[in-house]
Design an enzyme around this catalytic site. Sequence first.
Site, PDB file in Angstrom:
ATOM      1  N   ASN A   8       0.842  -1.101   0.069  1.00 17.98           N
ATOM      2  CA  ASN A   8      -0.026   0.064  -0.202  1.00 17.98           C
ATOM      3  C   ASN A   8       1.063   1.262  -0.126  1.00 17.98           C
ATOM      4  O   ASN A   8       0.364   2.391   0.080  1.00 17.98           O
ATOM      5  CB  ASN A   8      -0.646   0.060   1.345  1.00 17.98           C
ATOM      6  CG  ASN A   8      -1.871  -0.922   0.988  1.00 17.98           C
ATOM      7  OD1 ASN A   8      -2.666  -1.052   0.163  1.00 17.98           O
ATOM      8  ND2 ASN A   8      -2.399  -1.727   2.305  1.00 17.98           N
ATOM      9  N   ASN A  11       5.164   5.159  -2.366  1.00 18.33           N
ATOM     10  CA  ASN A  11       6.655   5.238  -2.911  1.00 18.33           C
ATOM     11  C   ASN A  11       7.204   4.175  -3.552  1.00 18.33           C
ATOM     12  O   ASN A  11       8.080   4.225  -4.228  1.00 18.33           O
ATOM     13  CB  ASN A  11       7.246   5.740  -1.551  1.00 18.33           C
ATOM     14  CG  ASN A  11       6.954   6.927  -0.832  1.00 18.33           C
ATOM     15  OD1 ASN A  11       6.968   8.242  -1.356  1.00 18.33           O
ATOM     16  ND2 ASN A  11       6.080   6.850   0.362  1.00 18.33           N
ATOM     17  N   ASP A  68       9.601  -6.912   1.973  1.00 19.14           N
ATOM     18  CA  ASP A  68       9.947  -6.487   3.365  1.00 19.14           C
ATOM     19  C   ASP A  68      11.364  -6.248   3.268  1.00 19.14           C
ATOM     20  O   ASP A  68      12.323  -6.810   2.824  1.00 19.14           O
ATOM     21  CB  ASP A  68       9.560  -7.763   4.092  1.00 19.14           C
ATOM     22  CG  ASP A  68       9.386  -6.895   5.729  1.00 19.14           C
ATOM     23  OD1 ASP A  68       8.845  -5.886   5.579  1.00 19.14           O
ATOM     24  OD2 ASP A  68       9.692  -7.628   6.848  1.00 19.14           O
ATOM     25  N   THR A  69      11.457  -4.776   3.875  1.00 20.49           N
ATOM     26  CA  THR A  69      12.848  -4.284   4.253  1.00 20.49           C
ATOM     27  C   THR A  69      13.125  -4.225   5.542  1.00 20.49           C
ATOM     28  O   THR A  69      12.238  -3.643   6.363  1.00 20.49           O
ATOM     29  CB  THR A  69      12.779  -3.012   3.290  1.00 20.49           C
ATOM     30  OG1 THR A  69      12.659  -3.313   2.001  1.00 20.49           O
ATOM     31  CG2 THR A  69      14.156  -2.154   3.607  1.00 20.49           C
ATOM     32  N   PHE A 148      11.798   8.107   1.513  1.00 20.32           N
ATOM     33  CA  PHE A 148      11.058   7.893   2.461  1.00 20.32           C
ATOM     34  C   PHE A 148      11.467   7.177   3.484  1.00 20.32           C
ATOM     35  O   PHE A 148      12.984   6.788   3.356  1.00 20.32           O
ATOM     36  CB  PHE A 148       9.631   7.056   2.008  1.00 20.32           C
ATOM     37  CG  PHE A 148       9.978   5.727   1.365  1.00 20.32           C
ATOM     38  CD1 PHE A 148      10.382   5.506   0.247  1.00 20.32           C
ATOM     39  CD2 PHE A 148       9.622   4.692   2.411  1.00 20.32           C
ATOM     40  CE1 PHE A 148      10.753   4.222  -0.013  1.00 20.32           C
ATOM     41  CE2 PHE A 148       9.833   3.389   2.166  1.00 20.32           C
ATOM     42  CZ  PHE A 148      10.567   3.170   0.675  1.00 20.32           C
ATOM     43  N   LYS A 171      18.452   6.206  -6.866  1.00 21.38           N
ATOM     44  CA  LYS A 171      18.215   5.375  -5.737  1.00 21.38           C
ATOM     45  C   LYS A 171      18.017   4.273  -5.909  1.00 21.38           C
ATOM     46  O   LYS A 171      18.705   3.082  -5.797  1.00 21.38           O
ATOM     47  CB  LYS A 171      17.180   5.942  -4.699  1.00 21.38           C
ATOM     48  CG  LYS A 171      16.897   5.185  -3.605  1.00 21.38           C
ATOM     49  CD  LYS A 171      15.736   5.503  -2.529  1.00 21.38           C
ATOM     50  CE  LYS A 171      15.512   4.531  -1.671  1.00 21.38           C
ATOM     51  NZ  LYS A 171      14.319   4.631  -0.984  1.00 21.38           N
ATOM     52  N   HIS A 176      18.983  -1.508  -2.164  1.00 19.79           N
ATOM     53  CA  HIS A 176      18.534  -2.979  -1.646  1.00 19.79           C
ATOM     54  C   HIS A 176      17.306  -3.171  -2.483  1.00 19.79           C
ATOM     55  O   HIS A 176      17.243  -4.345  -3.101  1.00 19.79           O
ATOM     56  CB  HIS A 176      18.081  -2.838  -0.358  1.00 19.79           C
ATOM     57  CG  HIS A 176      17.149  -1.528   0.230  1.00 19.79           C
ATOM     58  ND1 HIS A 176      17.849  -0.257   0.117  1.00 19.79           N
ATOM     59  CD2 HIS A 176      15.905  -1.341   0.468  1.00 19.79           C
ATOM     60  CE1 HIS A 176      17.020   0.658   0.461  1.00 19.79           C
ATOM     61  NE2 HIS A 176      15.525  -0.012   0.607  1.00 19.79           N
ATOM     62  N   ARG A 177      16.159  -2.350  -2.591  1.00 20.87           N
ATOM     63  CA  ARG A 177      15.106  -2.819  -3.366  1.00 20.87           C
ATOM     64  C   ARG A 177      15.244  -2.854  -4.836  1.00 20.87           C
ATOM     65  O   ARG A 177      14.738  -3.715  -5.494  1.00 20.87           O
ATOM     66  CB  ARG A 177      13.732  -1.681  -2.823  1.00 20.87           C
ATOM     67  CG  ARG A 177      12.319  -2.637  -3.417  1.00 20.87           C
ATOM     68  CD  ARG A 177      11.261  -1.773  -3.000  1.00 20.87           C
ATOM     69  NE  ARG A 177      11.691  -0.366  -2.510  1.00 20.87           N
ATOM     70  CZ  ARG A 177      11.779   0.114  -1.277  1.00 20.87           C
ATOM     71  NH1 ARG A 177      11.710  -0.830  -0.267  1.00 20.87           N
ATOM     72  NH2 ARG A 177      12.096   1.154  -0.963  1.00 20.87           N
TER      73      ARG A 177
HETATM   74  P1  IMP Z   1       8.439  -2.298   5.047  1.00 24.78           P
HETATM   75  O1  IMP Z   1       9.371  -3.162   3.867  1.00 24.78           O
HETATM   76  O2  IMP Z   1       7.713  -1.405   4.293  1.00 24.78           O
HETATM   77  O3  IMP Z   1       7.840  -3.137   6.175  1.00 24.78           O
HETATM   78  O4  IMP Z   1       9.531  -1.089   5.587  1.00 24.78           O
HETATM   79  C1  IMP Z   1      10.233  -1.313   7.037  1.00 24.78           C
HETATM   80  C2  IMP Z   1      10.719  -0.042   7.515  1.00 24.78           C
HETATM   81  O5  IMP Z   1      11.653   0.350   6.678  1.00 24.78           O
HETATM   82  C3  IMP Z   1       9.436   1.189   7.356  1.00 24.78           C
HETATM   83  O6  IMP Z   1       9.807   1.949   8.619  1.00 24.78           O
HETATM   84  C4  IMP Z   1      10.144   1.922   6.043  1.00 24.78           C
HETATM   85  O7  IMP Z   1       9.759   3.107   6.188  1.00 24.78           O
HETATM   86  C5  IMP Z   1      11.478   1.495   6.052  1.00 24.78           C
HETATM   87  N1  IMP Z   1      12.034   1.480   4.569  1.00 24.78           N
HETATM   88  C6  IMP Z   1      11.717   0.539   3.861  1.00 24.78           C
HETATM   89  N2  IMP Z   1      12.167   0.727   2.748  1.00 24.78           N
HETATM   90  C7  IMP Z   1      12.993   1.972   2.674  1.00 24.78           C
HETATM   91  C8  IMP Z   1      13.972   2.681   1.921  1.00 24.78           C
HETATM   92  O8  IMP Z   1      14.134   2.284   0.618  1.00 24.78           O
HETATM   93  N3  IMP Z   1      14.317   3.737   2.411  1.00 24.78           N
HETATM   94  C9  IMP Z   1      14.148   4.157   3.729  1.00 24.78           C
HETATM   95  N4  IMP Z   1      13.410   3.283   4.625  1.00 24.78           N
HETATM   96  C10 IMP Z   1      12.914   2.281   3.975  1.00 24.78           C
END
Ligand code: IMP
Length: 191
Positions: A8, A11, A68-69, A148, A171, A176-177
């Site tokens: 959802n 970004n 997931d990050t 973000f 970026k 990573h992504r």
């Molecule tokens: P999720 O993958 O959306 O669960 O992200 C986990 C956390 O890492 C969240 O607080 C996101 O804002 C942060 N996050 C995920 N990807 C990035 C990125 O590319 N840059 C900075 N923060 C990130």
Amino acid sequence: MKLVFATNNPNKLKEVQEILPPTIELLSLADINCFDEIEETATTLEGNAKLKANYITEKFGYNCFADDTGLEVQALNGQPGVYSARYASEPVNSENNMHKLLNELEGKNNRNAQFRTSICLNLDGEQFLFDGVCEGEILTSKQGVEGFGYDPLFKPKGYTISFAEMDSSEKNRISHRGLAIQKLIKFLASF
Ligand code: IMP
């Protein structure tokens, strides 16, 4: 090919849409009328990516991928890691998370960190995993307004600017992504 990206986060959608070839039609959760809150209850990034992708495939029947990050900080033994989204206490937001991170690292010389993304793809009944890592360090104060999450505090290795000072295409090239998605695209192209 129609492919759901189980997120959802506008970004993330924008970042991924920019990288995917036009032969792949990316659908968001809203596009498939999924407004469910998918709980991230696993203890690993891979586990959460699988959980989200499986939820969509099982409930909606789409080919789908989820990511997931986590931000893994060396001096904090890899924390916040899988708990990066809810690192600080309520309310859950990036400002609070960054504030906590700066406090935890106060006085520490080792500011090395890495972002790690795990992607799970469910395609025609099979499951595939991809990952991407971006090494760097945590700045002592926020820099930049793009991106973000933790972007204003993360300076990738070999750069003098933070993720939040880069445009999204730069970026995407090193993140990573971006790296995990590039693996996903290579795989889809060979399919
Ligand atoms: P999720 O993958 O959306 O669960 O992200 C986990 C956390 O890492 C969240 O607080 C996101 O804002 C942060 N996050 C995920 N990807 C990035 C990125 O590319 N840059 C900075 N923060 C990130």
